[in-house]
Design an enzyme around this catalytic site. Structure first.
Site, PDB file in Angstrom:
ATOM      1  N   PHE A   1       0.002  11.768  -3.346  1.00 44.06           N
ATOM      2  CA  PHE A   1       0.639  13.079  -3.140  1.00 44.06           C
ATOM      3  C   PHE A   1       1.361  13.172  -1.806  1.00 44.06           C
ATOM      4  O   PHE A   1       2.204  14.057  -1.608  1.00 44.06           O
ATOM      5  CB  PHE A   1      -0.394  14.199  -3.283  1.00 44.06           C
ATOM      6  CG  PHE A   1      -1.093  14.585  -2.006  1.00 44.06           C
ATOM      7  CD1 PHE A   1      -2.176  13.865  -1.540  1.00 44.06           C
ATOM      8  CD2 PHE A   1      -0.664  15.683  -1.278  1.00 44.06           C
ATOM      9  CE1 PHE A   1      -2.819  14.237  -0.359  1.00 44.06           C
ATOM     10  CE2 PHE A   1      -1.302  16.054  -0.101  1.00 44.06           C
ATOM     11  CZ  PHE A   1      -2.382  15.327   0.366  1.00 44.06           C
ATOM     12  N   LYS A   2       1.060  12.280  -0.869  1.00 45.83           N
ATOM     13  CA  LYS A   2       1.726  12.326   0.430  1.00 45.83           C
ATOM     14  C   LYS A   2       3.246  12.194   0.286  1.00 45.83           C
ATOM     15  O   LYS A   2       3.991  12.636   1.148  1.00 45.83           O
ATOM     16  CB  LYS A   2       1.201  11.219   1.342  1.00 45.83           C
ATOM     17  CG  LYS A   2      -0.311  11.165   1.517  1.00 45.83           C
ATOM     18  CD  LYS A   2      -0.843  12.309   2.342  1.00 45.83           C
ATOM     19  CE  LYS A   2      -2.232  12.107   2.926  1.00 45.83           C
ATOM     20  NZ  LYS A   2      -3.327  11.859   1.996  1.00 45.83           N
ATOM     21  N   ASP A   3       3.702  11.564  -0.797  1.00 43.77           N
ATOM     22  CA  ASP A   3       5.150  11.426  -1.008  1.00 43.77           C
ATOM     23  C   ASP A   3       5.844  12.785  -1.117  1.00 43.77           C
ATOM     24  O   ASP A   3       7.007  12.915  -0.755  1.00 43.77           O
ATOM     25  CB  ASP A   3       5.427  10.655  -2.307  1.00 43.77           C
ATOM     26  CG  ASP A   3       5.079   9.174  -2.209  1.00 43.77           C
ATOM     27  OD1 ASP A   3       5.308   8.575  -1.148  1.00 43.77           O
ATOM     28  OD2 ASP A   3       4.581   8.627  -3.216  1.00 43.77           O
TER      29      ASP A   3
END
Ligand code: PLP
Length: 464
Positions: free
Chosen positions: A111-113
């Site tokens: 999810f960091k993207d």
């Protein structure tokens, strides 16, 4: 929109300066001077809109007039075009009343993207405009580093150094960082845990001379732009399930509390969120804080969900600041005490304010593995161990709300193949966009967990 420090001792700054600075000069974190809000009608109008459109709407409230709206819209469109699912963050049903928002369709499968793709475009735009360069120092518990390398590799205005805890992340996580061969990327395996890496980052950011010399900045979730970018999927997921006409709850696998705090931001902006369940692994400082009212660091233990092996949740300071009615002096006192003694008591009124939104649940290793197995049996889906912590948290906290609960699924199971296979006997299939990593050469340096050593390394790289 102006940004103030949670410790009350720094002058207010605009959005761009808040983003480029990371930490405020007084050691606090930036938050907006006031929370922008959406009306019910404005939220209702998000229904059926493309993800990048909602992102533009949310971001523009925080950016103010510092970036032209058209430019911002272009950045959002480009950032989310790197995702392989047309919905960007699709929501699927897991069970009666249980849903899953898949946040892992970006380039590094975590999810960091979602935030990093946008942040890279924001900062490249601003640096280009001001004819400046920056050196990013990044501390990663596994996934931030890969997302940052994917987002910033090859960018002309940015050099990036990523620190990860040696031997404490999965091979796939490591390869997302170490196989980048662009000259502007360096990776460092630090002989310590994530909290050591984060402490080195904080020390470095407070070194004014270094900051000045190399244009040091941070992309960790202490960076407010990341929080805003993460609040967007709370809106899109809730609206997909009927908000603002019905309340929705979330279960969030948590470590540094960036994701959880982003939910608080969405709620502050007017999204009717019934409750946010903060699910931790055995590194449960957050779960204990909401339960006992004491925020006390434990010893970091390695788990199957390494991105959450954290015992000092940076963004908790932002929540604390909000819940002590934005008293910077009190926040500075509390976090200085925490830094010194490793613990602090949350004042009763602040704890009550936190509990209006948050429920903490800590999930042990056995329960995590059993949840991966049970989810496969009941839904046919393989989930990653971080997602499993939140699914278990949702099940345990079912009674706290009647609203549908959305689990934030923060990583693709193929990022943690060994753990998933150990639990289920099935090896998740790596998406084709990432399968090339296995055969590539790795490049990284090993350094001790020592701030001076890392600072010298950053300096040499930035100047070289
Ligand atoms: C970073 C991360 C988390 C924890 O998110 P925080 O914002 O640090 O609380 C959870 N799951 C995965 C897969 C992550 O990479």
């Amino acid at each position: 929109m102006r940004y103030v420090s949670t410790r009350g001792e720094s002058p207010s700054v605009g959005f761009i300066d808040a983003v480029l600075a990371g930490l405020a000069p007084d050691g606090g974190l930036y938050v907006p001077q006031e929370w922008p809000t959406f009306s019910r009608d404005e939220i209702a109008a998000f229904a059926g809109k493309p993800y990048h459109h909602v992102a533009t709407e949310v971001l523009s409230r925080f950016v103010g007039d510092e970036i032209a709206r058209e430019t911002l819209a272009e950045m959002c469109a480009e950032a989310y075009a790197t995702f392989t699912h047309a919905a960007v963050v699709p929501v699927r049903q897991l069970s009666a009343g249980g849903f899953m928002a898949e946040l892992f369709h970006g380039p590094s499968l975590a999810f960091k993207d979602v935030a990093m793709q946008l942040l890279a475009r924001l900062s490249d735009h601003v640096l280009g405009q001001q004819n400046r360069t920056q050196t990013i120092l990044c501390a990663t518990s596994g996934d931030t580093g890969g997302a940052a390398v994917e987002a910033f590799r090859g960018q002309a205005n940015t050099k990036i150094v990523v620190m990860f805890p040696d031997g404490r992340i999965s091979e796939v996580q490591r390869r997302f960082m170490t196989t980048a061969d662009e000259d502007n990327v360096r990776c460092v395996a630090v002989a310590g845990d994530f909290d050591d890496c984060q402490a080195i980052l904080k020390t470095s950011l407070q070194d004014a001379a270094l900051k000045q010399a190399v244009g040091l900045s941070a992309v960790n979730s202490i960076n407010f732009a990341r929080i805003v970018a993460q609040s967007v999927y709370y809106f899109t997921s809730a609206v997909a399930l009927g908000a603002p006409h019905r309340e929705v709850a979330f279960a969030v696998p948590s470590g540094n509390f960036g994701d959880g705090f982003a939910g608080f931001v969405a709620k502050r902006m007017g999204l009717p969120i019934a409750r946010i369940i903060i699910a931790t692994n055995s590194n449960d400082i957050l779960a204990r804080a909401f339960e006992d009212g004491r925020y006390v660091r434990g010893v970091t233990a390695p788990t199957q969900s390494p991105a959450m092996d954290i015992q000092s949740a940076s963004n908790f300071e932002r929540l604390y600041f909000e819940c002590v009615r934005r008293d910077g002096v009190e926040t500075a006192r509390a976090f200085a005490a925490f830094a010194e003694t490793g613990g602090m008591d949350i004042p009763p009124q602040a704890l009550a304010a936190m509990r209006e939104t948050f429920t903490g649940v800590s999930v042990n290793e056995g329960e995590t593995a059993r949840t991966i197995v049970a989810t496969l049996r009941e839904t046919g889906e393989l989930i990653d161990p971080h997602t499993a912590v939140a699914v278990a948290g949702m099940q345990r906290a079912r009674g706290v709300t009647d609203a549908p609960i959305v689990v934030l699924s923060t990583a693709h199971p193929a990022k943690f193949p060994d753990t998933v296979a150990a639990a289920t006997g099935e090896t998740p299939i790596m998406p084709r966009t990432a399968s090339h990593l296995a055969g590539k050469d790795e490049r990284f340096d090993r350094l001790p967990a020592d701030a001076d050593t890392i600072k010298a390394y950053v300096m040499a790289f930035a100047e070289g």
